[in-house]
Design an enzyme around this catalytic site. Structure first.
Site, PDB file in Angstrom:
ATOM      1  N   CYS A   1      -5.198  12.501  11.915  1.00 23.89           N
ATOM      2  CA  CYS A   1      -5.967  11.251  11.939  1.00 23.89           C
ATOM      3  C   CYS A   1      -5.842  10.690  13.354  1.00 23.89           C
ATOM      4  O   CYS A   1      -5.253  11.317  14.240  1.00 23.89           O
ATOM      5  CB  CYS A   1      -5.418  10.271  10.900  1.00 23.89           C
ATOM      6  SG  CYS A   1      -3.839   9.596  11.352  1.00 23.89           S
TER       7      CYS A   1
ATOM      8  N   ASP B   1       4.549   0.741  11.852  1.00 24.47           N
ATOM      9  CA  ASP B   1       3.342   0.094  11.331  1.00 24.47           C
ATOM     10  C   ASP B   1       3.204  -1.347  11.807  1.00 24.47           C
ATOM     11  O   ASP B   1       2.191  -1.984  11.527  1.00 24.47           O
ATOM     12  CB  ASP B   1       3.314   0.135   9.800  1.00 24.47           C
ATOM     13  CG  ASP B   1       3.128   1.545   9.293  1.00 24.47           C
ATOM     14  OD1 ASP B   1       3.332   1.768   8.084  1.00 24.47           O
ATOM     15  OD2 ASP B   1       2.812   2.435  10.109  1.00 24.47           O
TER      16      ASP B   1
ATOM     17  N   ARG C   1      -0.038  14.788  12.307  1.00 21.20           N
ATOM     18  CA  ARG C   1       0.506  14.504  10.974  1.00 21.20           C
ATOM     19  C   ARG C   1       0.680  15.767  10.115  1.00 21.20           C
ATOM     20  O   ARG C   1       0.069  15.939   9.060  1.00 21.20           O
ATOM     21  CB  ARG C   1      -0.350  13.460  10.268  1.00 21.20           C
ATOM     22  CG  ARG C   1      -0.761  12.338  11.166  1.00 21.20           C
ATOM     23  CD  ARG C   1      -0.457  10.926  10.895  1.00 21.20           C
ATOM     24  NE  ARG C   1       0.178  10.442   9.755  1.00 21.20           N
ATOM     25  CZ  ARG C   1      -0.272   9.377   9.057  1.00 21.20           C
ATOM     26  NH1 ARG C   1      -1.425   8.873   9.372  1.00 21.20           N
ATOM     27  NH2 ARG C   1       0.407   8.907   8.046  1.00 21.20           N
TER      28      ARG C   1
ATOM     29  N   ARG D   1      -8.731  -0.343   4.285  1.00 21.47           N
ATOM     30  CA  ARG D   1      -7.866   0.662   3.650  1.00 21.47           C
ATOM     31  C   ARG D   1      -6.518   0.054   3.295  1.00 21.47           C
ATOM     32  O   ARG D   1      -5.880   0.462   2.345  1.00 21.47           O
ATOM     33  CB  ARG D   1      -7.640   1.837   4.608  1.00 21.47           C
ATOM     34  CG  ARG D   1      -8.890   2.603   4.923  1.00 21.47           C
ATOM     35  CD  ARG D   1      -8.559   3.865   5.663  1.00 21.47           C
ATOM     36  NE  ARG D   1      -7.537   4.629   4.940  1.00 21.47           N
ATOM     37  CZ  ARG D   1      -7.090   5.812   5.345  1.00 21.47           C
ATOM     38  NH1 ARG D   1      -7.564   6.351   6.456  1.00 21.47           N
ATOM     39  NH2 ARG D   1      -6.182   6.463   4.668  1.00 21.47           N
TER      40      ARG D   1
ATOM     41  N   LYS E   1       0.844  -1.202   0.000  1.00 20.01           N
ATOM     42  CA  LYS E   1       0.000   0.000   0.000  1.00 20.01           C
ATOM     43  C   LYS E   1       0.875   1.246   0.000  1.00 20.01           C
ATOM     44  O   LYS E   1       0.661   2.165  -0.784  1.00 20.01           O
ATOM     45  CB  LYS E   1      -0.876   0.010   1.241  1.00 20.01           C
ATOM     46  CG  LYS E   1      -1.563   1.347   1.513  1.00 20.01           C
ATOM     47  CD  LYS E   1      -2.455   1.339   2.727  1.00 20.01           C
ATOM     48  CE  LYS E   1      -1.715   1.644   3.986  1.00 20.01           C
ATOM     49  NZ  LYS E   1      -1.476   3.072   4.245  1.00 20.01           N
ATOM     50  N   ASN E   2       1.887   1.276   0.854  1.00 17.08           N
ATOM     51  CA  ASN E   2       2.666   2.504   1.031  1.00 17.08           C
ATOM     52  C   ASN E   2       3.690   2.735  -0.066  1.00 17.08           C
ATOM     53  O   ASN E   2       4.381   3.749  -0.062  1.00 17.08           O
ATOM     54  CB  ASN E   2       3.308   2.517   2.414  1.00 17.08           C
ATOM     55  CG  ASN E   2       2.254   2.662   3.504  1.00 17.08           C
ATOM     56  OD1 ASN E   2       1.094   2.946   3.201  1.00 17.08           O
ATOM     57  ND2 ASN E   2       2.634   2.442   4.737  1.00 17.08           N
TER      58      ASN E   2
HETATM   59  C1  EPZ Z   1       3.995   7.041   6.035  1.00 15.12           C
HETATM   60  O1  EPZ Z   1       3.202   8.069   6.591  1.00 15.12           O
HETATM   61  C2  EPZ Z   1       3.090   5.813   5.961  1.00 15.12           C
HETATM   62  N1  EPZ Z   1       1.954   6.094   5.091  1.00 15.12           N
HETATM   63  C3  EPZ Z   1       2.603   5.449   7.364  1.00 15.12           C
HETATM   64  O2  EPZ Z   1       1.828   4.256   7.252  1.00 15.12           O
HETATM   65  C4  EPZ Z   1       3.818   5.169   8.234  1.00 15.12           C
HETATM   66  O3  EPZ Z   1       3.383   4.878   9.554  1.00 15.12           O
HETATM   67  C5  EPZ Z   1       4.741   6.396   8.241  1.00 15.12           C
HETATM   68  O4  EPZ Z   1       5.110   6.737   6.878  1.00 15.12           O
HETATM   69  C6  EPZ Z   1       6.018   6.160   9.029  1.00 15.12           C
HETATM   70  O5  EPZ Z   1       6.695   5.057   8.491  1.00 15.12           O
HETATM   71  C7  EPZ Z   1       2.132   6.041   3.750  1.00 15.12           C
HETATM   72  O6  EPZ Z   1       3.224   5.773   3.259  1.00 15.12           O
HETATM   73  C8  EPZ Z   1       0.919   6.306   2.899  1.00 15.12           C
HETATM   74  P1  EPZ Z   1       6.040  10.442   8.085  1.00 15.12           P
HETATM   75  P2  EPZ Z   1       3.779   9.598   6.583  1.00 15.12           P
HETATM   76  O7  EPZ Z   1       5.961  11.679   7.280  1.00 15.12           O
HETATM   77  O8  EPZ Z   1       4.581   9.819   5.361  1.00 15.12           O
HETATM   78  C9  EPZ Z   1       6.113  13.843  11.403  1.00 15.12           C
HETATM   79  C10 EPZ Z   1       0.018   2.832   7.628  1.00 15.12           C
HETATM   80  O9  EPZ Z   1      -0.454   2.311   8.642  1.00 15.12           O
HETATM   81  N2  EPZ Z   1       6.052  14.777  10.272  1.00 15.12           N
HETATM   82  O10 EPZ Z   1       7.213   9.534   7.918  1.00 15.12           O
HETATM   83  O11 EPZ Z   1       2.643  10.500   6.841  1.00 15.12           O
HETATM   84  C11 EPZ Z   1       4.834  13.019  11.537  1.00 15.12           C
HETATM   85  O12 EPZ Z   1       3.874  13.734  12.284  1.00 15.12           O
HETATM   86  C12 EPZ Z   1       0.453   4.280   7.639  1.00 15.12           C
HETATM   87  O13 EPZ Z   1       0.195   2.225   6.534  1.00 15.12           O
HETATM   88  C13 EPZ Z   1       6.146  16.151  10.524  1.00 15.12           C
HETATM   89  O14 EPZ Z   1       6.242  16.582  11.665  1.00 15.12           O
HETATM   90  O15 EPZ Z   1       4.717   9.559   7.855  1.00 15.12           O
HETATM   91  C14 EPZ Z   1       5.324  11.779  12.242  1.00 15.12           C
HETATM   92  O16 EPZ Z   1       5.380  12.038  13.638  1.00 15.12           O
HETATM   93  C15 EPZ Z   1       0.202   4.935   8.990  1.00 15.12           C
HETATM   94  N3  EPZ Z   1       6.091  17.013   9.469  1.00 15.12           N
HETATM   95  C16 EPZ Z   1       6.737  11.590  11.708  1.00 15.12           C
HETATM   96  O17 EPZ Z   1       7.124  12.857  11.154  1.00 15.12           O
HETATM   97  C17 EPZ Z   1       5.992  16.573   8.166  1.00 15.12           C
HETATM   98  O18 EPZ Z   1       5.977  17.415   7.232  1.00 15.12           O
HETATM   99  C18 EPZ Z   1       6.862  10.558  10.596  1.00 15.12           C
HETATM  100  O19 EPZ Z   1       5.852  10.831   9.638  1.00 15.12           O
HETATM  101  C19 EPZ Z   1       5.914  15.179   7.933  1.00 15.12           C
HETATM  102  C20 EPZ Z   1       5.948  14.306   8.996  1.00 15.12           C
END
Ligand code: EPZ
Length: 417
Positions: A116, A305, A121, A397, A22-23
């Site tokens: 969410c 995850d 996020r 999802r 998915k990701n």
């Molecule tokens: C991706 O989300 C995945 N989703 C998530 O999977 C996964 O948990 C996550 O990466 C971490 O591995 C998809 O790929 C569609 P991040 P993403 O940006 O990109 C903070 C699932 O269950 N952050 O790596 O949104 C954020 O709040 C889902 O399949 C900022 O502060 O995650 C978090 O605390 C859930 N500012 C941390 O960084 C930003 O601009 C990591 O988030 C971006 C992120």
């Protein structure tokens, strides 16, 4: 509202075919917007989030042709650069159209994705990256509005490791003028898969999968073909199910090299694991798992995850496990539901202490987010009696036909309503 009913007590046995990730597929579908011709994507999982992404792309005007696990995107008919709130609010990953639209069309208007269940996020790193590449970006009335005649290559240093920001900025940089260097980039296998797809379309990228990604901008990308990498989280979820039920399961069409940290923890829990090409076999020999300690962190460390799934394992394991969630601020929503099944869990901030109990007892529970719902199914597979999981739209999802796949392994599981 559909529900899933699980009756516990059956050791899982047999083979399960792993679907595309998915990701990985979500950013790859968005990357098709960068091309001057059709992009064919194979091994696409049948997921709600994939359908939502395809809706966003068709809203933008792209042509979509689906044929089983093959999707062809023709971006030549794109006429809009606005990703509407109605769609973005249902799936945060829609923000990944920002980079491609900006790079290809010089403009993008994307609704700010809401938070969410697992956290606020924010997308500040996505915006920081686009600005570094020379875009004007404003955020008002709930929309990110970005424009640039032509993006210019730049050095982008992310304040924290972000999978989505790395993907968005990578997709913007491939059509920028000159060289870009992304520092403190995410190293997840899904980043490598996206880069492989972009390279198949003519992009020039070095270092995907390391903290430093270098991109030589090109003037255009042609269409191409790409098969999506296997889903390491789906793989891990089924292997944890096998370990919890004392079973013997082989995951096929998998990518063992993408989940070393997970396999390592399963071995610590007492599982025998054999790897042979794209097949991973876990044999628990009817043993009760031992408790394991988990600290989530960016790849190649233990993936956030998989945290909820391992919490379910620790609930019935021999001993006590300490679980630290360092990525998201609110990813313990499954704890209250696991407590309803008789688990012994104490939460203090980002840390949960899980004392294994001899057995859980089935009860009605409620899914709150994608991976939490998976952990409730896993707990139901071992709980005495029936466990009914509500709000399973969260599950659909991210897991393709999970009850069919689990039934194929002998689980007593059905969908009702
Ligand atoms: C991706 O989300 C995945 N989703 C998530 O999977 C996964 O948990 C996550 O990466 C971490 O591995 C998809 O790929 C569609 P991040 P993403 O940006 O990109 C903070 C699932 O269950 N952050 O790596 O949104 C954020 O709040 C889902 O399949 C900022 O502060 O995650 C978090 O605390 C859930 N500012 C941390 O960084 C930003 O601009 C990591 O988030 C971006 C992120």
């Amino acid at each position: 509202m559909q529900k899933i009913v699980v009756e516990g007590g059956v050791p899982l046995h047999g083979e399960v075919r792993i679907s595309g990730a998915k990701n990985a597929v979500l950013p790859i579908l968005c990357a098709a917007l960068l091309a001057d011709g059709p992009v064919v994507i194979r091994n696409v999982p049948q997921l709600h989030d994939v359908r939502t992404t395809l809706k966003v792309l068709s809203e933008l005007g792209a042509g979509i042709r689906a044929d089983g696990d093959l999707i062809e995107i023709d971006p030549r008919s794109v006429h809009s650069q606005v990703a509407p709130y109605e769609l973005v609010k249902t799936m945060r990953a829609s923000v990944l159209v920002l980079g491609p639209l900006l790079a290809k069309h010089g403009a993008a208007e994307v609704s700010l994705p809401g938070g969410c269940a697992i956290g606020s996020r924010p997308v500040d790193q996505h915006i920081k990256g686009m600005q570094a590449l020379g875009a004007d970006v404003t955020v008002d009335h709930g929309f990110i509005k970005a424009s640039a005649k032509r993006l210019r290559g730049a050095r982008v240093v992310f304040d924290m490791v972000s999978v989505g920001a790395t993907e968005n900025v990578l997709m913007a940089a491939v059509l920028a003028e000159g060289t870009s260097v992304l520092e403190n980039a995410a190293m997840e296998p899904e980043i490598v898969d996206l880069a492989d797809c972009l390279k198949a379309m003519g992009a020039r990228i070095e270092g995907a999968g390391t903290p430093r990604i270098t991109v030589e901008g090109v003037d255009r990308l042609h269409g191409g073909e790409h098969a999506v990498v296997a889903d390491r989280i789906e793989t891990g979820t089924f292997l944890v199910a096998a370990a919890m039920t004392g079973g013997h399961v082989t995951a096929t069409h998998a990518r063992p090299d993408t989940l070393d940290a997970v396999l390592d923890k399963l071995r610590h829990a007492g599982a025998d694991i054999a790897v042979d090409g794209d097949r991973i076999t876990l044999d628990m020999r009817r043993r009760r798992p031992r408790s394991v300690d988990i600290t989530t962190a960016p790849h190649p460390a233990f993936p956030t995850d998989m945290q909820a799934q391992f919490m379910a394992l620790d609930c019935i394991a021999d001993g006590a496990g300490v679980i630290n969630e360092t990525i998201f601020e609110n990813r313990f929503m499954h704890v209250n539901e696991l407590l309803r099944l008789g688990a012994d869990i104490r939460v203090d901030g980002h840390t949960a202490v899980v004392r294994g109990v001899e057995k859980l007892s089935g009860a009605p529970v409620m899914a709150t987010d994608l991976r939490a719902s998976a952990s409730l199914i896993l707990a139901g597979l071992v709980a005495e009696g029936e466990t009914t999981i509500d709000r399973i739209y969260h599950l659909d999802r991210g897991y393709e036909n999970i009850e069919a796949k689990l039934s194929g392994l002998g689980a007593r599981i059905r969908r009702i309503g």
